[in-house]
Design an enzyme around this catalytic site. Structure first.
Site, short mmCIF file in Angstrom:
data_model
loop_
_atom_site.label_atom_id
_atom_site.label_comp_id
_atom_site.label_asym_id
_atom_site.label_seq_id
_atom_site.Cartn_x
_atom_site.Cartn_y
_atom_site.Cartn_z
N GLU A 29 0.84 -1.20 0.00
CA GLU A 29 0.00 0.00 0.00
C GLU A 29 0.88 1.26 0.00
OE1 GLU A 29 -2.19 -0.79 3.57
OE2 GLU A 29 -3.06 -2.59 2.70
N LEU A 58 -6.21 -2.10 -0.50
CA LEU A 58 -5.98 -2.16 0.95
C LEU A 58 -6.35 -3.57 1.44
CD1 LEU A 58 -6.93 0.75 3.31
CD2 LEU A 58 -6.52 -1.58 4.09
N GLU A 60 -4.23 -6.61 3.18
CA GLU A 60 -2.98 -7.20 3.66
C GLU A 60 -2.89 -8.71 3.38
OE1 GLU A 60 -4.52 -4.81 5.40
OE2 GLU A 60 -2.98 -3.26 5.47
N ASP A 85 1.85 -3.44 12.93
CA ASP A 85 0.54 -3.53 13.59
C ASP A 85 -0.53 -4.13 12.67
OD1 ASP A 85 1.00 -1.26 16.01
OD2 ASP A 85 2.15 -0.98 14.18
N PHE A 86 -0.30 -4.10 11.36
CA PHE A 86 -1.29 -4.66 10.43
C PHE A 86 -0.97 -6.11 10.06
CE2 PHE A 86 -1.08 -0.04 8.79
CZ PHE A 86 -1.67 0.42 9.94
N HIS A 129 -0.64 1.54 16.34
CA HIS A 129 0.39 1.96 15.38
C HIS A 129 1.75 2.13 16.05
CE1 HIS A 129 -3.13 3.02 12.96
NE2 HIS A 129 -2.35 3.21 11.92
C1 LIG Z 1 -5.39 -2.82 8.15
C2 LIG Z 1 -4.78 -1.50 7.84
N1 LIG Z 1 -4.03 -1.37 6.72
C3 LIG Z 1 -3.46 -0.19 6.42
C4 LIG Z 1 -3.63 0.89 7.24
C5 LIG Z 1 -2.97 2.22 6.91
N2 LIG Z 1 -4.00 3.11 6.40
C6 LIG Z 1 -4.64 3.96 7.21
S1 LIG Z 1 -5.86 4.76 6.44
C7 LIG Z 1 -5.52 4.00 4.97
C8 LIG Z 1 -6.35 4.31 3.77
C9 LIG Z 1 -7.78 4.10 4.04
O1 LIG Z 1 -8.52 4.39 2.93
P1 LIG Z 1 -10.09 4.46 3.03
O2 LIG Z 1 -10.62 3.24 3.67
O3 LIG Z 1 -10.59 4.78 1.68
O4 LIG Z 1 -10.35 5.66 4.04
P2 LIG Z 1 -9.94 7.19 3.84
O5 LIG Z 1 -8.58 7.35 4.46
O6 LIG Z 1 -9.93 7.50 2.41
O7 LIG Z 1 -10.95 7.93 4.60
C10 LIG Z 1 -4.46 3.13 5.11
C11 LIG Z 1 -3.87 2.34 4.02
C12 LIG Z 1 -4.40 0.71 8.41
N3 LIG Z 1 -4.57 1.70 9.28
N4 LIG Z 1 -4.97 -0.48 8.67
#
Ligand SMILES: Cc1ncc(C[n+]2csc(CCOP(=O)(O)OP(=O)(O)O)c2C)c(N)n1
Ligand SMILES: [Mg+2]
Lengths: 323, 321
Positions: A29, A58, A60, A85-86, A129
């Site tokens: 990602e 997204l 994992e 953490d993920f 995190h």
């Molecule tokens: C399981 C997991 N993978 C990756 C992340 C890192 N991360 C945080 S927000 C995000 C993007 C999320 O996108 P979306 O669901 O579209 O929400 P938005 O941020 O656009 O509101 C990522 C990859 C995380 N917090 N949890």
């Protein structure tokens, strides 16, 4: 020698290996256009294109699972999980597939892949995190676990990891990305299972990993002036683990502190302590002291995170106990 | 659908509260006064407001990492929210959670979440507890377009469907998951199409039109309360800011023209314009509302600043073993 950051060292290794070997590719990602949260893959997308620097959905489970599949298909994937953490979300792929396929299939096929991920508490990012739960991986037979603490080690160990035919968990540390150190421009490797004596000393051995190596070194420097001579050893790889270098040091100093940011209970500091206690009991003048994250989640609030992260203060207290 | 003037004014008020809270929090972050990961929802205010206006006080909320708006719309108050961002003991989570873990259990706000998709199966389980106890409640579960690609999404919604859980799953489709655009995340035009895969109702709506969101959510809530199981509602909107407050020029990966086009579709301006045209509200009244919110925010910031930080010795509090 030229000086670069930990992040640049990782980047340099990936870039070199991609240039050298067409089968090396990255997936994860925000690793492509964004270049990764800590810039470790920046500009690789521009240089190699999406095929080899694949920004994924997204997902994992799919990132690790697809990397395993690509490895079985003859490629050398470097999946990135943004934060350690993920990894619990894709633990099945790591523990039940990635680590076991070679064994379960009776050695017929290899799974050459390097799962890069990031650990450590920093910047007040709270309980989901800030973790350093790589002991989960150490607990799983079949995974090579690498924890570089310097830019030099990061480049050399990543080169070794990418060249290895077996699955590697390459653990980067948040608080180290901008740290600088001397790194040769040319290609070199650092063997797995070879600890590095970061500083020699006679009175006390500190085995430390990642950011705690630097805390231990800073403290050793300070204490040298007070007449205490501390040896600092960085195992560099947790699996395979170099017992011999540590044993030799304990034979000399007869005192041991083990410092690692994973949680105290069943953490890396505990494992290393047990290894030493089991075989070196007769050489120890004092009980081994563990410095680790407390048996607690990392809280958000500043004073609490500061209290949570093991560092120089905790090392000082430990030293006071053994000296 | 007839929406009362009072409700329309309330929608405007709620959206303004979210916008101004986000702006203030962003400023405090840039000034280095608050820390951590702060995911702002500027530009997406119509989604939580349009949906949550249909909920009752005792309905549940499951939120995402971009959750300030959800919490505010469900009854979150400035003071304890601001104090939480400051890491103070007067915050909802006593400084333990911060932005990514806002929870206000008294109002059945079961938390924002730092794990993307993490709340989806939990919402299914809260829904099952409602079915189990036979209460007349429901759950609103907000998630991003990125979250729609997790395994948790599939398992959570399918589970909710099978146990007929009263859950409204709201995909807040802001077109991006950090730097990853929709075209690299899935091959659908409308994410609500996925509802069919679970045998539940799905609908896509303009997420920048609060009245449209309200209507679509109203329909969905009626279905859910009638015992027909979960519904998947996709609200198309846009993330105005960087992914988090520390990412100011996220425009490095977004076409500035795209951003500009969406900025023109401001959900607050849209409602304001309609209300002004219909003479439901006056410019002066809007001005008055803005000021009132600013004043409330000033007080919240003062409150947060004056509140004590937790003692380091309290590190292990709230850990039962
Ligand atoms: C399981 C997991 N993978 C990756 C992340 C890192 N991360 C945080 S927000 C995000 C993007 C999320 O996108 P979306 O669901 O579209 O929400 P938005 O941020 O656009 O509101 C990522 C990859 C995380 N917090 N949890
Ligand atoms: Mg999104």
């Amino acid at each position: 020698m030229r000086t670069i950051t930990y992040s640049e060292a990782i980047h340099e290794s990936i870039d070199y290996n991609m240039e050298k070997d067409e089968t090396v590719f990255n997936l994860g990602e925000d690793i492509g256009v964004l270049g990764g949260g800590f810039r470790a893959t920046h500009d690789l997308y521009e240089k190699y294109g999406r095929k080899r620097v694949l920004d994924t959905p997204l997902s994992e489970i799919a990132i690790v699972g697809a990397a395993i599949g690509a490895a079985l298909g003859g490629l050398r994937p470097i999946p990135e999980i943004m934060y350690i953490d993920f990894t619990p979300g894709c633990m099945d792929m790591i523990v039940n597939q990635m680590a076991k396929i070679h064994f379960m299939f009776g050695g017929q096929i290899k799974v050459p892949m390097v799962l890069r991920t990031v650990c450590g508490a920093a910047g007040y990012n709270a309980a989901q995190h800030s973790q350093s739960m790589y002991p989960f991986f150490v607990h799983t037979p079949g995974l090579i676990v690498v924890t570089p603490s310097t830019p030099y080690d990061a480049k050399g160990l990543l080169n070794t990891s990418i060249a290895d035919d077996n699955p590697v968990i390459f653990m980067e540390h948040k608080r180290l990305y901008t740290s600088k150190g001397e790194v040769p421009e040319e290609f070199y490797t650092i063997p797995f299972g070879k600890a590095d004596v970061k500083r020699e000393g006679d009175d006390l051995t500190i085995v430390a990993t990642h950011a705690l190596v630097h805390d231990a070194l800073a403290l050793a420097e300070e204490m040298e002036k007070e007449g205490t001579s501390i040896e600092v050893i960085d195992p560099r790889t947790l699996v395979p683990f170099d017992k011999e270098t540590i044993f030799k040091s304990v034979e000399k100093t007869n005192k041991l502190i083990v410092a690692d940011e994973s949680i105290l209970s069943c953490g890396m500091a505990s494992e290393i302590s047990a290894i030493v206690a089991e075989e070196m009991f007769d050489y120890l003048d004092k009980p081994i002291i563990r410095v680790a994250s407390p048996n607690c989640h990392c809280p958000f609030s500043m004073p609490l995170e500061d209290a949570y992260i093991p560092g120089k203060e905790e090392l000082k207290e430990a030293i006071a106990k053994v000296l | 659908m007839k929406i009362s003037n009072d409700d329309k004014i309330k929608m405007l008020w709620e959206m303004m509260r979210i916008r101004q809270f986000e702006e203030r929090a962003g400023e405090l972050y840039v000034a280095g006064i608050i820390t951590g990961a702060l995911h702002a929802s500027n530009g997406q205010e119509a989604v939580p407001v349009g949906v949550i206006m249909n909920l009752k006080e005792d309905d549940y909320l499951q939120s995402s990492h971009r959750g300030h708006g959800h919490v505010l719309a469900k009854g979150g108050e400035f003071k304890p929210m601001m104090a939480e961002l400051f890491g103070k003991i007067t915050g909802y989570c006593k400084g333990r959670g911060g932005s990514m873990h806002f929870a206000y259990v008294e109002k059945n706000i079961l938390g924002t979440n730092g794990i993307v998709g993490g709340g989806i199966p939990i919402a299914a389980g809260v829904g099952y507890s409602i079915v189990y106890k036979g209460t007349n409640q429901m759950v609103a579960c907000f998630l991003g377009d990125g979250a729609a690609n997790t395994g948790a999404f599939h398992e959570g919604i399918n589970f909710a469907a099978v146990v007929n859980a009263p859950v409204l799953f709201v995909i807040e489709n802001n077109q991006w998951a950090i730097s990853v655009p929709r075209k690299w995340s899935d091959r659908l035009v409308d994410l609500s199409k996925r509802a069919a895969a679970y045998g539940i109702l799905g609908e896509t709506v303009d997420g920048n039109d609060v009245l449209a969101v309200y209507e679509a959510a109203n329909k969905a809530v009626k279905e859910i309360r009638a015992g027909n199981g979960p519904v998947l509602l996709e609200c198309k909107t846009y993330r105005w800011k960087g992914h988090h407050a520390g990412e100011p020029a996220s425009l490095q990966y977004r076409d500035p023209k795209e951003v500009e086009a969406w900025l023109k579709k401001c959900p607050i301006k849209k409602l304001e314009k309609a209300l002004l045209e219909e003479k439901i509200i006056s410019e002066a009244e809007i001005e008055e509302m803005t000021k009132k919110i600013e004043q409330e925010l000033d007080e919240a910031v003062e409150f947060a600043k004056k509140s004590p930080l937790p003692e380091a010795a309290s590190l292990h509090d709230h850990l039962y073993v």
